[in-house]
Design a protein around this motif. Structure first.
Motif, PDB file in Angstrom:
ATOM      1  N   GLU A 123      -0.605  15.252  -4.349  1.00  0.00           N
ATOM      2  CA  GLU A 123       0.656  15.405  -3.513  1.00  0.00           C
ATOM      3  C   GLU A 123       1.263  14.544  -3.114  1.00  0.00           C
ATOM      4  OE1 GLU A 123      -2.652  13.938  -3.202  1.00  0.00           O
ATOM      5  OE2 GLU A 123      -3.050  13.577  -1.060  1.00  0.00           O
ATOM      6  N   GLY A 124       1.064  12.892  -3.748  1.00  0.00           N
ATOM      7  CA  GLY A 124       1.883  12.664  -3.847  1.00  0.00           C
ATOM      8  C   GLY A 124       2.107  10.824  -3.463  1.00  0.00           C
TER       9      GLY A 124
ATOM     10  N   LEU B 240       1.118  -1.306   0.131  1.00  0.00           N
ATOM     11  CA  LEU B 240       0.153  -0.108  -0.089  1.00  0.00           C
ATOM     12  C   LEU B 240       1.067   1.332   0.423  1.00  0.00           C
ATOM     13  CD1 LEU B 240      -2.674   1.011   0.305  1.00  0.00           C
ATOM     14  CD2 LEU B 240      -2.367   1.281   2.645  1.00  0.00           C
ATOM     15  N   VAL B 241       0.553   1.936  -0.735  1.00  0.00           N
ATOM     16  CA  VAL B 241       1.352   3.103  -0.745  1.00  0.00           C
ATOM     17  C   VAL B 241       0.716   4.669  -1.280  1.00  0.00           C
ATOM     18  CG1 VAL B 241       3.563   2.311  -2.059  1.00  0.00           C
ATOM     19  CG2 VAL B 241       1.457   3.196  -3.747  1.00  0.00           C
ATOM     20  N   ALA B 242      -0.640   4.526  -1.356  1.00  0.00           N
ATOM     21  CA  ALA B 242      -1.223   5.248  -1.136  1.00  0.00           C
ATOM     22  C   ALA B 242      -2.829   5.014  -0.768  1.00  0.00           C
ATOM     23  CB  ALA B 242      -1.326   6.265  -2.034  1.00  0.00           C
ATOM     24  N   LEU B 243      -3.016   5.978   0.360  1.00  0.00           N
ATOM     25  CA  LEU B 243      -4.812   5.524   0.561  1.00  0.00           C
ATOM     26  C   LEU B 243      -5.789   6.845   0.905  1.00  0.00           C
ATOM     27  CD1 LEU B 243      -6.749   3.469   1.581  1.00  0.00           C
ATOM     28  CD2 LEU B 243      -5.459   3.472   3.708  1.00  0.00           C
ATOM     29  N   LYS B 244      -7.010   7.172   0.740  1.00  0.00           N
ATOM     30  CA  LYS B 244      -7.938   7.976   1.342  1.00  0.00           C
ATOM     31  C   LYS B 244      -9.000   7.725   1.234  1.00  0.00           C
ATOM     32  CE  LYS B 244      -6.291  11.369  -2.406  1.00  0.00           C
ATOM     33  NZ  LYS B 244      -5.937  12.611  -2.449  1.00  0.00           N
ATOM     34  N   LEU B 245     -10.277   8.336   2.131  1.00  0.00           N
ATOM     35  CA  LEU B 245     -11.444   7.878   2.009  1.00  0.00           C
ATOM     36  C   LEU B 245     -11.578   9.896   0.917  1.00  0.00           C
ATOM     37  CD1 LEU B 245     -14.800   6.598   2.201  1.00  0.00           C
ATOM     38  CD2 LEU B 245     -14.306   8.280   4.706  1.00  0.00           C
ATOM     39  N   VAL B 246     -12.630   9.486  -0.567  1.00  0.00           N
ATOM     40  CA  VAL B 246     -12.395  11.152  -0.783  1.00  0.00           C
ATOM     41  C   VAL B 246     -13.923  11.359  -1.033  1.00  0.00           C
ATOM     42  CG1 VAL B 246     -12.185  12.107  -2.374  1.00  0.00           C
ATOM     43  CG2 VAL B 246     -10.032  10.652  -1.779  1.00  0.00           C
ATOM     44  N   GLN B 247     -14.955  12.252  -0.911  1.00  0.00           N
ATOM     45  CA  GLN B 247     -16.147  12.595  -1.542  1.00  0.00           C
ATOM     46  C   GLN B 247     -16.122  13.640  -2.721  1.00  0.00           C
ATOM     47  OE1 GLN B 247     -19.771  11.527  -0.775  1.00  0.00           O
ATOM     48  NE2 GLN B 247     -19.421  13.163  -2.989  1.00  0.00           N
ATOM     49  N   ALA B 248     -15.537  12.961  -4.248  1.00  0.00           N
ATOM     50  CA  ALA B 248     -14.789  13.234  -5.342  1.00  0.00           C
ATOM     51  C   ALA B 248     -16.795  14.146  -5.579  1.00  0.00           C
ATOM     52  CB  ALA B 248     -14.762  11.840  -5.824  1.00  0.00           C
ATOM     53  N   THR B 249     -15.651  15.507  -6.526  1.00  0.00           N
ATOM     54  CA  THR B 249     -17.132  16.625  -7.204  1.00  0.00           C
ATOM     55  C   THR B 249     -17.448  16.227  -7.951  1.00  0.00           C
ATOM     56  OG1 THR B 249     -15.050  16.964  -7.825  1.00  0.00           O
ATOM     57  CG2 THR B 249     -15.614  17.955  -6.288  1.00  0.00           C
TER      58      THR B 249
END
Ligand code: GDP
Ligand code: MG
Length: 151
Positions: free
Chosen positions: A136-137, A35-44
């Motif tokens: 953000e990378g 795992l190299v990136a993870l986030k919870l997002v409310q996308a537009t």
């Protein structure tokens, strides 16, 4: 020849609502991906239209964007051997009715418009999707189990 790649995997709003986030993450972890990136997002809507730009014009496009904006998604980047192709195999076919049991869609979904998860379809689209969702990378770290997963 297998190569180390990164792929963009996303739990769609139905997968989040149905409590499948942990299961989907566990499958990639257990397979040996990092795992190299993870986030919870409310996308537009604008962001999702960029993500699905190649499908603009399809009859299901407006419904797809509405579905994808209907709740938060879990955005992830996983790294490992043939991550793009292997990720697609783990997801199953686009239409869950054609997905083999043992795949995420084959185990948990029935309708193409509620198919729980997304995975990049090529190395080039993975790079574009990773840049779109993680401007953000990614996170740099050493996975101490690497020697047990890779030769
Ligand atoms: P994927 O790469 O397997 O996700 O499939 P595509 O890139 O072709 O399509 C993106 C997403 O659009 C799919 O995962 C489905 O959620 C949705 N989609 C694709 N084809 C159809 C369709 O014929 N009807 C509906 N309602 N949704 C579709
Ligand atoms: Mg696709």
């Amino acid at each position: 020849m297998s190569t180390k790649e990164q792929t963009y995997i996303m739990v769609k709003p139905d997968g989040v609502q149905r409590g499948l986030v942990g299961d989907i993450i566990a499958r990639f972890e257990k397979r040996g991906f990092k795992l190299v990136a993870l986030k919870l997002v409310q996308a537009t809507t604008e962001h999702l239209e960029k993500h699905y730009a190649d499908l603009k014009g399809k009859p299901f496009f407006p419904g797809l964007i509405k579905y994808m904006a209907s709740g938060p998604v879990v955005a992830m980047v996983w790294e490992g051997l043939d991550a793009v192709k292997t990720g697609r195999v783990m997801l199953g076919a686009t239409n869950p009715l054609a997905s083999a049991p043992g795949t995420i869609r084959g185990d948990y979904a029935l309708a193409v418009g509620r198919n729980i998860c997304h995975g990049s379809d090529a190395v080039e689209s993975a790079q574009k999707e990773i840049a779109l969702w993680f401007p953000e990378g990614l996170v740099q770290y050493t996975n101490t189990l690497e020697g047990w997963v890779f030769e």
